[in-house]
Motif scaffolding. Structure first.
Motif, PDB file in Angstrom:
ATOM      1  N   GLU A 184     -10.666   9.680 -14.445  1.00 42.78           N
ATOM      2  CA  GLU A 184      -9.346  10.267 -14.644  1.00 42.78           C
ATOM      3  C   GLU A 184      -8.226   9.542 -13.913  1.00 42.78           C
ATOM      4  O   GLU A 184      -7.074   9.597 -14.329  1.00 42.78           O
ATOM      5  CB  GLU A 184      -9.362  11.740 -14.191  1.00 42.78           C
ATOM      6  CG  GLU A 184     -10.239  12.631 -15.050  1.00 42.78           C
ATOM      7  CD  GLU A 184     -10.186  14.087 -14.622  1.00 42.78           C
ATOM      8  OE1 GLU A 184      -9.583  14.370 -13.546  1.00 42.78           O
ATOM      9  OE2 GLU A 184     -10.745  14.942 -15.331  1.00 42.78           O
ATOM     10  N   ILE A 185      -8.538   8.861 -12.813  1.00 46.16           N
ATOM     11  CA  ILE A 185      -7.509   8.200 -12.006  1.00 46.16           C
ATOM     12  C   ILE A 185      -7.471   6.711 -12.352  1.00 46.16           C
ATOM     13  O   ILE A 185      -8.484   6.013 -12.219  1.00 46.16           O
ATOM     14  CB  ILE A 185      -7.788   8.385 -10.499  1.00 46.16           C
ATOM     15  CG1 ILE A 185      -7.816   9.877 -10.145  1.00 46.16           C
ATOM     16  CG2 ILE A 185      -6.739   7.650  -9.670  1.00 46.16           C
ATOM     17  CD1 ILE A 185      -8.309  10.159  -8.736  1.00 46.16           C
ATOM     18  N   GLU A 186      -6.302   6.235 -12.750  1.00 46.75           N
ATOM     19  CA  GLU A 186      -6.160   4.816 -13.083  1.00 46.75           C
ATOM     20  C   GLU A 186      -5.214   4.133 -12.110  1.00 46.75           C
ATOM     21  O   GLU A 186      -4.044   4.506 -11.988  1.00 46.75           O
ATOM     22  CB  GLU A 186      -5.619   4.620 -14.501  1.00 46.75           C
ATOM     23  CG  GLU A 186      -5.471   3.139 -14.840  1.00 46.75           C
ATOM     24  CD  GLU A 186      -4.898   2.903 -16.234  1.00 46.75           C
ATOM     25  OE1 GLU A 186      -5.073   1.796 -16.757  1.00 46.75           O
ATOM     26  OE2 GLU A 186      -4.264   3.831 -16.773  1.00 46.75           O
TER      27      GLU A 186
ATOM     28  N   ARG B 272       3.198  -1.657  -6.334  1.00 43.29           N
ATOM     29  CA  ARG B 272       2.129  -1.770  -5.340  1.00 43.29           C
ATOM     30  C   ARG B 272       1.865  -0.412  -4.686  1.00 43.29           C
ATOM     31  O   ARG B 272       0.710  -0.021  -4.497  1.00 43.29           O
ATOM     32  CB  ARG B 272       2.491  -2.802  -4.276  1.00 43.29           C
ATOM     33  CG  ARG B 272       1.426  -2.867  -3.180  1.00 43.29           C
ATOM     34  CD  ARG B 272       1.805  -3.738  -2.010  1.00 43.29           C
ATOM     35  NE  ARG B 272       0.881  -3.475  -0.899  1.00 43.29           N
ATOM     36  CZ  ARG B 272       0.028  -4.366  -0.390  1.00 43.29           C
ATOM     37  NH1 ARG B 272      -0.032  -5.580  -0.887  1.00 43.29           N
ATOM     38  NH2 ARG B 272      -0.764  -4.034   0.612  1.00 43.29           N
ATOM     39  N   ARG B 273       2.928   0.299  -4.345  1.00 43.57           N
ATOM     40  CA  ARG B 273       2.738   1.620  -3.711  1.00 43.57           C
ATOM     41  C   ARG B 273       1.982   2.558  -4.640  1.00 43.57           C
ATOM     42  O   ARG B 273       1.130   3.341  -4.193  1.00 43.57           O
ATOM     43  CB  ARG B 273       4.100   2.216  -3.334  1.00 43.57           C
ATOM     44  CG  ARG B 273       4.760   1.529  -2.148  1.00 43.57           C
ATOM     45  CD  ARG B 273       5.933   2.354  -1.619  1.00 43.57           C
ATOM     46  NE  ARG B 273       7.006   2.462  -2.594  1.00 43.57           N
ATOM     47  CZ  ARG B 273       8.004   1.590  -2.714  1.00 43.57           C
ATOM     48  NH1 ARG B 273       8.050   0.526  -1.932  1.00 43.57           N
ATOM     49  NH2 ARG B 273       8.949   1.779  -3.610  1.00 43.57           N
ATOM     50  N   ASP B 274       2.268   2.486  -5.933  1.00 43.37           N
ATOM     51  CA  ASP B 274       1.561   3.332  -6.898  1.00 43.37           C
ATOM     52  C   ASP B 274       0.080   2.990  -6.933  1.00 43.37           C
ATOM     53  O   ASP B 274      -0.772   3.887  -6.956  1.00 43.37           O
ATOM     54  CB  ASP B 274       2.177   3.152  -8.292  1.00 43.37           C
ATOM     55  CG  ASP B 274       1.489   4.006  -9.329  1.00 43.37           C
ATOM     56  OD1 ASP B 274       1.676   5.228  -9.323  1.00 43.37           O
ATOM     57  OD2 ASP B 274       0.731   3.433 -10.159  1.00 43.37           O
ATOM     58  N   VAL B 275      -0.244   1.695  -6.919  1.00 43.37           N
ATOM     59  CA  VAL B 275      -1.650   1.282  -6.917  1.00 43.37           C
ATOM     60  C   VAL B 275      -2.334   1.734  -5.638  1.00 43.37           C
ATOM     61  O   VAL B 275      -3.474   2.229  -5.653  1.00 43.37           O
ATOM     62  CB  VAL B 275      -1.762  -0.251  -7.099  1.00 43.37           C
ATOM     63  CG1 VAL B 275      -3.211  -0.709  -6.916  1.00 43.37           C
ATOM     64  CG2 VAL B 275      -1.254  -0.667  -8.472  1.00 43.37           C
ATOM     65  N   GLU B 276      -1.658   1.593  -4.506  1.00 46.93           N
ATOM     66  CA  GLU B 276      -2.237   2.035  -3.237  1.00 46.93           C
ATOM     67  C   GLU B 276      -2.561   3.523  -3.255  1.00 46.93           C
ATOM     68  O   GLU B 276      -3.628   3.958  -2.783  1.00 46.93           O
ATOM     69  CB  GLU B 276      -1.266   1.723  -2.094  1.00 46.93           C
ATOM     70  CG  GLU B 276      -1.170   0.248  -1.762  1.00 46.93           C
ATOM     71  CD  GLU B 276      -0.119  -0.036  -0.699  1.00 46.93           C
ATOM     72  OE1 GLU B 276      -0.255  -1.053  -0.005  1.00 46.93           O
ATOM     73  OE2 GLU B 276       0.838   0.767  -0.582  1.00 46.93           O
ATOM     74  N   GLU B 277      -1.651   4.315  -3.795  1.00 49.20           N
ATOM     75  CA  GLU B 277      -1.888   5.760  -3.871  1.00 49.20           C
ATOM     76  C   GLU B 277      -3.102   6.078  -4.731  1.00 49.20           C
ATOM     77  O   GLU B 277      -3.926   6.941  -4.382  1.00 49.20           O
ATOM     78  CB  GLU B 277      -0.647   6.450  -4.432  1.00 49.20           C
ATOM     79  CG  GLU B 277       0.548   6.456  -3.506  1.00 49.20           C
ATOM     80  CD  GLU B 277       1.801   6.994  -4.167  1.00 49.20           C
ATOM     81  OE1 GLU B 277       1.689   7.478  -5.330  1.00 49.20           O
ATOM     82  OE2 GLU B 277       2.885   6.942  -3.562  1.00 49.20           O
ATOM     83  N   LYS B 278      -3.231   5.374  -5.854  1.00 46.48           N
ATOM     84  CA  LYS B 278      -4.348   5.640  -6.758  1.00 46.48           C
ATOM     85  C   LYS B 278      -5.677   5.176  -6.151  1.00 46.48           C
ATOM     86  O   LYS B 278      -6.709   5.847  -6.298  1.00 46.48           O
ATOM     87  CB  LYS B 278      -4.108   4.934  -8.095  1.00 46.48           C
ATOM     88  CG  LYS B 278      -2.868   5.442  -8.835  1.00 46.48           C
ATOM     89  CD  LYS B 278      -2.973   6.900  -9.187  1.00 46.48           C
ATOM     90  CE  LYS B 278      -1.677   7.477  -9.752  1.00 46.48           C
ATOM     91  NZ  LYS B 278      -1.086   6.704 -10.833  1.00 46.48           N
ATOM     92  N   VAL B 279      -5.664   4.040  -5.461  1.00 46.10           N
ATOM     93  CA  VAL B 279      -6.888   3.564  -4.813  1.00 46.10           C
ATOM     94  C   VAL B 279      -7.300   4.528  -3.703  1.00 46.10           C
ATOM     95  O   VAL B 279      -8.495   4.823  -3.525  1.00 46.10           O
ATOM     96  CB  VAL B 279      -6.694   2.129  -4.268  1.00 46.10           C
ATOM     97  CG1 VAL B 279      -7.874   1.734  -3.372  1.00 46.10           C
ATOM     98  CG2 VAL B 279      -6.566   1.142  -5.422  1.00 46.10           C
ATOM     99  N   ALA B 280      -6.336   5.030  -2.966  1.00 45.12           N
ATOM    100  CA  ALA B 280      -6.644   6.013  -1.913  1.00 45.12           C
ATOM    101  C   ALA B 280      -7.279   7.262  -2.518  1.00 45.12           C
ATOM    102  O   ALA B 280      -8.239   7.829  -1.956  1.00 45.12           O
ATOM    103  CB  ALA B 280      -5.377   6.373  -1.142  1.00 45.12           C
ATOM    104  N   ALA B 281      -6.768   7.700  -3.652  1.00 46.36           N
ATOM    105  CA  ALA B 281      -7.334   8.878  -4.317  1.00 46.36           C
ATOM    106  C   ALA B 281      -8.751   8.590  -4.807  1.00 46.36           C
ATOM    107  O   ALA B 281      -9.646   9.436  -4.680  1.00 46.36           O
ATOM    108  CB  ALA B 281      -6.443   9.294  -5.486  1.00 46.36           C
ATOM    109  N   LEU B 282      -8.970   7.393  -5.344  1.00 48.02           N
ATOM    110  CA  LEU B 282     -10.311   7.024  -5.789  1.00 48.02           C
ATOM    111  C   LEU B 282     -11.270   6.912  -4.608  1.00 48.02           C
ATOM    112  O   LEU B 282     -12.452   7.291  -4.705  1.00 48.02           O
ATOM    113  CB  LEU B 282     -10.257   5.682  -6.542  1.00 48.02           C
ATOM    114  CG  LEU B 282      -9.711   5.717  -7.960  1.00 48.02           C
ATOM    115  CD1 LEU B 282      -9.437   4.305  -8.470  1.00 48.02           C
ATOM    116  CD2 LEU B 282     -10.680   6.424  -8.905  1.00 48.02           C
TER     117      LEU B 282
END
Length: 686
Positions: free
Chosen positions: A402-404, A346-356
């Protein structure tokens, strides 16, 4: 299970417990400890040696059909023991539907490769590929391509999201190829893989050493690979690239097949209106891909491309459908989406969504969205809301390409023309799967042909096929799974192609007679075997490859042509119109091609009852020279290949298929027809 439970690795013929200090694995739904996983104590060099020394020889001693039969029996065995696997799978956050794909979908791959083994390969320990290559004017020197089992071990490094299917889809073709496997599942879900491997070992349906399991770190496994070994990897592109660049992998030229997560796309055709069935199918598929496995699939839709004037309508339709999705404990009624694998995911997904979100607008969900969970056992640690972002100008930023975010997340993007849609798709730099929704076939052709270079698999969904479509995210055993560029540049599945990945292709040159002896297939130019017994009077075991019959002669008459035309109803001008035939490319009236085949059968068949039960088929028919009235035919039929069939319970006799090389010549010894005929022949044994 509990924190005190330790997963075990199955190596060099024994179950080896993990260490007490192994990684703690928790239930994704409840957050409760499940087990500890560690590979501490595993001798990785010994693992590979055991596979090469014990598993490899045992598998190579089996024919390809026997290996396929073992997979079929194993599939049945696992299905009988599937319920405990479903119970364990729920702890990964998977719904019942998710677990069905992983467990029974994986077992279905065993059945598929069992069929492929018996249908597309001969019942030999090796395979012959392609037709003979003639290398000399007088056909005394030729070549064949053969495929033999590599003498190493295939190491399968799998991702966390499909602990069963990910293993089975890799080991099935490897075992058919005769190569033992070492399975290294992702640590966080290895407990489910372990449970299935226990069933596989308990079944005793595979030879000892054919499969080994490493739960936990791969340690120095790659350091001990040799030239005959190979590696397959599924997971993130970054991890795959790191492993592929391992010094020993490079030094030993170890084949490394990578299937990496990619930014798969879905395109709504420009011709689709909101009222069209394709619009509804498109919305349904996007949400389905977001909810299945909580979006944790390497094939999940990450980028959604729609005509610019449809963005608002698509966003509203997605919002309405997502609002109906019930998230929570898969054991609770009505729940359609479970958790991610754990809090770290979940933390990984949160980081990627924040970047997106720095480049896109969050339309639905997001890191701060409230999430109502159904089910008393749920803890929020591993759950993430379905999330849709919007990138209004996707050509001005690389972020969504580029961000998944490896979860229930996708980005909606507009396009203005089909050419621009193709350009946007290509910005993903290679994907496993792409889909197009349109009822306009010209539009479909333009999109597919424009995007295919960037994909391993593409599908077009419309009202005609949607009811039976397997969907965007479903790899199938008979279809290629993989993709270029970011997707890893590898290839899995694809039917017989995957089996050949684990075999060495070798060209063998020599005389036709020598090549026939090596391949156990007769080829033109090889020395024939003549006996006084008609070959159709021999049982399967008695018949020798190269055994040949040269028939009596028969002269074709006008009556033959007329009678065959009346019988078949084929009154083509070249057979009946003297003047038209004279002006044709033949220059005369000619016999029907199928009359030649029929006449040849009458010349070589032994009419009395015997071991030959039936004509099983005809392959590779070519008509070489025309046959006219007054031409004389003669047939040469040679036993080309023998394929032993498994005796089914409902069959009264054991049989095999014999492939015969048939050559029909005229009075000038010129070939007029050439083909293979297959016969079903009784076996004495069984």
């Amino acid at each position: 299970m509990s924190e005190s439970r330790k997963t075990e690795s199955y190596v060099y013929g024994q179950w080896l417990p993990g260490a007490d200090e192994g990684k703690l694995i928790k239930d994704a739904i409840t957050g409760q400890p499940l087990c500890r996983t560690s590979s501490l104590g595993v001798d990785f060099a010994r693992v590979l040696d055991y596979g090469r020394r014990v598993g490899g020889p045992a598998l190579r001693a089996m024919t390809i059909h026997e290996r396929g039969n073992a997979l079929k029996a194993l599939g049945k065995y696992l299905l009988e023991r599937k319920e405990p696997l479903y119970a364990l799978s729920a702890a990964t956050g998977a719904s019942k539907a998710d677990s069905w794909v992983d467990i029974e979908g994986g077992v279905a791959t065993l059945f598929s490769y069992s069929g492929i083994a018996r249908r597309e390969f001969d019942n030999e320990t090796f395979a012959v590929e392609g037709a003979p290559e003639l290398l000399s004017a007088n056909n005394t020197f030729a070549a064949r391509h053969i495929l033999v089992s590599k003498r190493g071990v295939s190491v399968h490094i799998n991702a966390f999201n499909f602990p069963c299917w990910g293993m089975l889809e890799k080991i099935a073709p490897s075992l058919v190829a005769g190569v033992p496997v070492v399975v290294k599942p992702a640590t966080d879900s290895a407990y489910l893989t372990e449970a299935m491997v226990r069933d596989i070992i308990d079944s005793k349906l595979l030879p000892e050493g054919a499969i080994q399991l490493i739960c936990g770190s791969a340690g120095d496994l790659l350091d001990h690979l040799e030239e005959q070994d190979c590696v397959t990897f599924t997971g993130s592109a970054a991890t795959g690239q790191m492993l592929k660049a391992h010094p020993n992998v490079i030094a030993k030229s170890v084949p490394f097949n990578m299937e990496a997560d990619s930014l798969n796309c879905c395109v709504l055709g420009a011709t689709v209106d909101e009222q069209d069935e394709e619009f509804g199918l498109f919305i349904k598929e996007v949400v389905k891909e977001m909810t299945t496995k909580a979006g944790q699939k390497c094939t999940s839709i990450r980028r959604v491309f729609v005509p610019r004037d449809k963005v608002a309508a698509v966003a509203e339709a997605l919002r309405a459908r997502i609002a109906k999705v019930v998230v929570g404990d898969p054991a609770a009624d009505g729940v359609r989406m479970g958790a991610l694998l754990g809090a770290a995911q979940r933390r990984d997904v949160e980081e990627k969504v924040a970047a997106l979100a720095e480049h896109c607008e969050v339309l639905i969900g997001g890191n701060d969205a409230p999430l109502a969970l159904v089910g008393e056992r749920c803890v929020a640690d591993a759950f993430y809301p379905l999330t849709v972002l919007h990138c209004a100008e996707p050509l001005t930023t690389t972020a969504p390409h580029e961000i998944e975010a490896f979860g229930p997340v996708c980005t909606l993007m507009p396009y203005d023309t089909i050419e621009q849609a193709i350009e946007l798709v290509s910005l993903g730099k290679g994907s496993l799967a792409g889909s197009v929704f349109t009822y306009d076939n010209a539009e479909a052709a333009e999109l597919i042909l424009g995007c295919a270079a960037y994909h391993g698999r593409m599908l077009v969904i419309n009202r005609d096929c949607a009811g039976e479509s397997t969907g965007h995210g479903s790899p199938l055993p008979t279809l290629v799974h993989g993709g270029p560029g970011r997707a890893g540049g590898g290839e899995e599945l694809g039917g017989a192609r995957a089996v050949k990945h684990y075999m060495q292709r070798t060209s063998v040159q020599g005389s036709p007679t020598t090549l026939a002896a090596i391949t156990r297939q007769y080829m033109s130019g090889a020395a024939p075997i003549h006996t006084e017994i008609h070959p159709f009077r021999r049982y399967f075991e008695e018949l020798q490859i190269g055994e040949q019959l040269v028939t009596h002669r028969r002269t074709v008459t006008e009556a033959d042509i007329v009678n065959f035309g009346c019988l078949s109803g084929d009154h083509f001008y070249a057979h009946f119109d003297e003047l038209a035939a004279k002006d044709s490319l033949f220059g005369k009236r000619v016999a029907h091609g199928y009359f030649i085949v029929s006449a040849a059968a009458g010349m070589f068949v032994s009419p009395a009852p015997g071991p030959v039960l039936a004509n099983y088929g005809l392959n590779n028919l070519r008509f070489i020279e025309p046959v006219g009235i007054g031409d004389t035919l003669q047939v040469k039929i040679t036993a080309k290949q023998k394929i032993k069939k498994d005796k089914r319970p409902d069959e009264a006799q054991a049989t095999g298929v014999v492939v015969w090389d048939v050559e029909v010549v005229n009075q000038h010894d010129e070939l007029v027809a050439l083909y293979d005929i297959l016969t079903l022949v009784v076996r004495k044994e069984g």
